[in-house]
Design a protein around this motif. Structure first.
Motif, PDB file in Angstrom:
ATOM      1  N   ARG A  97       0.825  -1.211   0.000  1.00 20.47           N
ATOM      2  CA  ARG A  97       0.000   0.000   0.000  1.00 20.47           C
ATOM      3  C   ARG A  97       0.857   1.258   0.000  1.00 20.47           C
ATOM      4  NH1 ARG A  97      -5.603  -0.614   1.246  1.00 20.47           N
ATOM      5  NH2 ARG A  97      -6.122  -2.827   1.375  1.00 20.47           N
ATOM      6  N   VAL A  98       1.996   1.216   0.674  1.00 23.67           N
ATOM      7  CA  VAL A  98       2.903   2.363   0.646  1.00 23.67           C
ATOM      8  C   VAL A  98       3.382   2.615  -0.774  1.00 23.67           C
ATOM      9  CG1 VAL A  98       5.185   3.198   1.353  1.00 23.67           C
ATOM     10  CG2 VAL A  98       3.643   2.212   3.055  1.00 23.67           C
ATOM     11  N   ARG A  99       3.813   1.577  -1.442  1.00 28.17           N
ATOM     12  CA  ARG A  99       4.289   1.743  -2.821  1.00 28.17           C
ATOM     13  C   ARG A  99       3.172   2.245  -3.735  1.00 28.17           C
ATOM     14  NH1 ARG A  99       9.479  -0.111  -3.783  1.00 28.17           N
ATOM     15  NH2 ARG A  99       9.072   0.455  -5.957  1.00 28.17           N
ATOM     16  N   ALA A 100       1.982   1.690  -3.576  1.00 31.86           N
ATOM     17  CA  ALA A 100       0.865   2.118  -4.413  1.00 31.86           C
ATOM     18  C   ALA A 100       0.515   3.578  -4.149  1.00 31.86           C
ATOM     19  CB  ALA A 100      -0.350   1.226  -4.146  1.00 31.86           C
ATOM     20  N   LYS A 101       0.596   3.979  -2.898  1.00 32.49           N
ATOM     21  CA  LYS A 101       0.299   5.375  -2.537  1.00 32.49           C
ATOM     22  C   LYS A 101       1.317   6.318  -3.161  1.00 32.49           C
ATOM     23  CE  LYS A 101      -1.784   8.523   0.140  1.00 32.49           C
ATOM     24  NZ  LYS A 101      -3.233   8.867   0.069  1.00 32.49           N
ATOM     25  N   GLU A 103       2.991   5.908  -5.800  1.00 32.83           N
ATOM     26  CA  GLU A 103       2.783   5.955  -7.252  1.00 32.83           C
ATOM     27  C   GLU A 103       1.532   6.751  -7.627  1.00 32.83           C
ATOM     28  OE1 GLU A 103       2.617   1.827  -8.109  1.00 32.83           O
ATOM     29  OE2 GLU A 103       4.798   1.518  -7.970  1.00 32.83           O
ATOM     30  N   ARG A 104       0.493   6.638  -6.791  1.00 31.39           N
ATOM     31  CA  ARG A 104      -0.808   7.232  -7.130  1.00 31.39           C
ATOM     32  C   ARG A 104      -0.977   8.644  -6.570  1.00 31.39           C
ATOM     33  NH1 ARG A 104      -3.389   4.323  -4.104  1.00 31.39           N
ATOM     34  NH2 ARG A 104      -4.106   5.770  -2.516  1.00 31.39           N
ATOM     35  N   GLU A 105      -0.631   8.847  -5.311  1.00 31.76           N
ATOM     36  CA  GLU A 105      -0.912  10.108  -4.621  1.00 31.76           C
ATOM     37  C   GLU A 105       0.165  10.346  -3.553  1.00 31.76           C
ATOM     38  OE1 GLU A 105      -5.169  11.571  -3.308  1.00 31.76           O
ATOM     39  OE2 GLU A 105      -4.237  10.531  -1.608  1.00 31.76           O
ATOM     40  N   PRO A 106       1.379  10.705  -3.975  1.00 36.21           N
ATOM     41  CA  PRO A 106       2.475  10.800  -3.008  1.00 36.21           C
ATOM     42  C   PRO A 106       2.311  11.902  -1.982  1.00 36.21           C
ATOM     43  CG  PRO A 106       3.147  11.618  -5.165  1.00 36.21           C
ATOM     44  CD  PRO A 106       1.819  10.961  -5.353  1.00 36.21           C
ATOM     45  N   ILE A 107       1.620  12.980  -2.319  1.00 38.49           N
ATOM     46  CA  ILE A 107       1.413  14.103  -1.406  1.00 38.49           C
ATOM     47  C   ILE A 107      -0.082  14.367  -1.282  1.00 38.49           C
ATOM     48  CG2 ILE A 107       1.772  16.582  -1.051  1.00 38.49           C
ATOM     49  CD1 ILE A 107       4.449  16.317  -2.454  1.00 38.49           C
ATOM     50  N   LEU A 389     -13.291   5.660   8.624  1.00 38.19           N
ATOM     51  CA  LEU A 389     -13.353   6.609   7.515  1.00 38.19           C
ATOM     52  C   LEU A 389     -11.988   7.215   7.222  1.00 38.19           C
ATOM     53  CD1 LEU A 389     -16.727   8.372   8.348  1.00 38.19           C
ATOM     54  CD2 LEU A 389     -16.220   7.095   6.249  1.00 38.19           C
ATOM     55  N   ARG A 390     -11.241   7.537   8.257  1.00 36.20           N
ATOM     56  CA  ARG A 390      -9.890   8.070   8.048  1.00 36.20           C
ATOM     57  C   ARG A 390      -9.014   7.035   7.351  1.00 36.20           C
ATOM     58  NH1 ARG A 390      -8.621  12.758  10.763  1.00 36.20           N
ATOM     59  NH2 ARG A 390     -10.132  13.489  12.316  1.00 36.20           N
ATOM     60  N   GLY A 391      -9.171   5.776   7.734  1.00 35.49           N
ATOM     61  CA  GLY A 391      -8.400   4.718   7.094  1.00 35.49           C
ATOM     62  C   GLY A 391      -8.733   4.578   5.623  1.00 35.49           C
ATOM     63  N   ILE A 392     -10.008   4.712   5.288  1.00 36.07           N
ATOM     64  CA  ILE A 392     -10.423   4.648   3.881  1.00 36.07           C
ATOM     65  C   ILE A 392      -9.880   5.839   3.107  1.00 36.07           C
ATOM     66  CG2 ILE A 392     -12.413   4.812   2.348  1.00 36.07           C
ATOM     67  CD1 ILE A 392     -14.008   3.234   4.465  1.00 36.07           C
ATOM     68  N   ASP A 393     -10.004   7.025   3.677  1.00 38.82           N
ATOM     69  CA  ASP A 393      -9.620   8.251   2.965  1.00 38.82           C
ATOM     70  C   ASP A 393      -8.141   8.269   2.579  1.00 38.82           C
ATOM     71  OD1 ASP A 393     -12.148   9.317   2.967  1.00 38.82           O
ATOM     72  OD2 ASP A 393     -11.847  10.551   4.749  1.00 38.82           O
ATOM     73  N   CYS A 394      -7.283   7.743   3.442  1.00 40.61           N
ATOM     74  CA  CYS A 394      -5.846   7.803   3.156  1.00 40.61           C
ATOM     75  C   CYS A 394      -5.363   6.622   2.318  1.00 40.61           C
ATOM     76  CB  CYS A 394      -5.042   7.899   4.446  1.00 40.61           C
ATOM     77  SG  CYS A 394      -5.038   6.400   5.447  1.00 40.61           S
ATOM     78  N   GLY A 395      -6.173   5.572   2.193  1.00 41.32           N
ATOM     79  CA  GLY A 395      -5.766   4.413   1.416  1.00 41.32           C
ATOM     80  C   GLY A 395      -5.305   3.231   2.249  1.00 41.32           C
ATOM     81  N   ALA A 396      -5.380   3.348   3.575  1.00 35.54           N
ATOM     82  CA  ALA A 396      -5.001   2.222   4.434  1.00 35.54           C
ATOM     83  C   ALA A 396      -6.017   1.097   4.340  1.00 35.54           C
ATOM     84  CB  ALA A 396      -4.872   2.687   5.886  1.00 35.54           C
ATOM     85  N   LEU A 397      -7.288   1.459   4.149  1.00 39.96           N
ATOM     86  CA  LEU A 397      -8.375   0.490   4.078  1.00 39.96           C
ATOM     87  C   LEU A 397      -9.140   0.680   2.781  1.00 39.96           C
ATOM     88  CD1 LEU A 397      -9.798   0.994   7.707  1.00 39.96           C
ATOM     89  CD2 LEU A 397      -8.092  -0.693   6.982  1.00 39.96           C
TER      90      LEU A 397
END
Length: 429
Positions: A97-101, A103-107, A389-397
């Motif tokens: 998930r870190v790598r995907a983040k 690549e997709r939305e680093p900031i 919801l916070r987990g979903i918003d950031c990409g953790a979930l």
């Protein structure tokens, strides 16, 4: 059905009506001052880039540099887990998930800096260029979800310069098509509530000049001085500042190094986990609670650069500080270098994934009135849904995996996370 039993009372209906009438001003004041969380996404971090350095490719460049750091210093899940102490269960999902983040939305939130981080000489041109680049980024789909500038503060020596830079930037956005939805402005080094009031008046005048809706432009207040925490009369100045913002304040951002220096903390001990920092952020947190104003932690100036051992030490420090902040409900912080992004997201993703199943089970039990080994109250259901919801918003979930364990749609989670004031018994969707 039988007739409902009549119960005896001693007070006339006029008593309740009179009490309600006497408390009407308080009811209105509660609604005004404490509207609750806005229910919008809060970024997990803010990245500061000097105004003379920011370029069209900055966001992608940060992501690429962060990925390169992973490739060099932690090329697989096991190696990153060994550095950060991640469990075997978390290692692979967090790493991927870190790598995907990256690549997709680093900031998630970028601030173009015209204050401490700015050393350019052509501030007019840099501010105008920033407006153009931000507009283009949103048009091209390459923008961070939130973007804006940090202007100079309202102190006399730099006040005019800060006002001019803000005017140029906002005017440039308007000329290029209008203000983006993710616009964020930061007012630094606030010491008196009157400086916040001045910012409000400034934005009011801009809105009038450009025909914008009143209150369209909000801003963050940066807490970097002792006077912003404790006023000369012993009161909490930060609470006054929130009120002085007249509903425009969106966040309180803790400035680790300016605040520490203001209190005389020596350079070697200036850190976000210093007791002085904990005190300041606790006051900020209490002052902001219920107001809809979010609190952000500060940063570390220990950069993950150099040989692998040195990078790993910096990563462990940053990861630990981020996890510490999350446990204290500071869900946002500052990142000062691309090398901080891997550990920012690793910490955030681990925080949400390790507690996901338990939080989902508790919320599902509450929503279905099923009970369980923990007796949760409505306020706890609110906290559980906000966590998910916070987990979903950031990409953790993922939305699907949360729905699978809770039985709740996004709308259902929202209904628990943001119930009306005085009504924490939201119904599951």
């Amino acid at each position: 059905m039988g007739q409902q039993e009549k119960v005896a009372t001693s007070l006339a209906g006029a008593v309740s009506e009179g009490i309600s009438a006497s408390l009407a001003p308080v009811d209105a004041e509660l609604a005004r001052r404490y509207p609750g969380d806005p229910g919008t996404r809060q970024p997990v971090h803010t990245v500061y880039v000097p105004g003379d350095v920011f370029a069209a490719g900055t966001i992608r460049s940060w992501g690429d540099q962060a990925l390169a750091a992973l490739d060099e210093h932690a090329p697989d899940a096991a190696s990153l887990a060994a550095v950060l102490g991640l469990s075997d269960e978390l290692a692979e999902p967090v790493y991927q998930r870190v790598r995907a983040k990256l690549e997709r939305e680093p900031i998630e939130d970028l601030r173009i800096d015209f204050e401490d981080g700015y050393s350019g000489q052509g501030e007019d041109a840099d501010a105008a260029r920033a407006a153009r680049l931000v507009t283009e980024a949103y048009e091209q789909g390459t923008a961070a979800p939130y973007m804006g500038i940090r202007m100079k503060c309202m102190e006399a020596p730099v006040r005019d310069r800060g006002i001019r830079t803000l005017d140029i930037f906002l005017t440039g956005l308007m000329e290029h098509g209008g203000l983006p939805g993710g616009l964020v402005l930061t007012l630094p080094k606030v010491t008196y509530a009157e400086q916040v009031t001045a910012m409000v008046r400034l934005l009011e005048e801009f809105e009038k000049a450009r025909g914008l809706d009143a209150g369209r432009i909000g801003f963050e207040i940066q807490i970097e001085t002792s006077q912003s925490i404790l006023a000369a009369d012993g009161t909490a100045a930060v609470a006054r500042m929130i009120d002085a913002a007249e509903g425009r304040a969106t966040g309180l951002h803790y400035g680790t190094f300016d605040y520490s220096a203001c209190l005389g903390v020596s350079a070697a001990y200036q850190a976000s986990d210093h007791p002085a920092a904990d005190h300041a952020k606790a006051v900020m947190q209490v002052a902001a609670a219920g107001t809809g104003v979010r609190v952000s932690d500060g940063s570390t100036n220990v950069l993950p650069v150099g040989p692998t051992g040195q990078v790993h030490d910096a990563w462990r420090l940053h990861y630990g500080l981020t996890r510490r902040a999350l446990a204290r409900a500071y869900y946002q912080g500052w990142d000062m270098h691309p090398g901080h992004l891997p550990t920012r997201y690793a910490a955030v993703f681990a925080f949400y994934r390790e507690g996901f199943e338990q939080a989902a089970a508790r919320l599902a039990a509450y929503a279905n009135h099923a009970g369980g080994d923990v007796m949760d109250e409505p306020a706890t259901a609110k906290a559980l849904s906000s966590y998910l919801l916070r987990g979903i918003d950031c990409g953790a979930l993922d939305t699907a995996e949360v729905a699978g364990l809770t039985g709740l749609t996004r709308a259902g989670l929202d209904s628990f996370a943001a119930p009306r004031r005085g009504d924490l018994t939201a119904t599951a969707q």
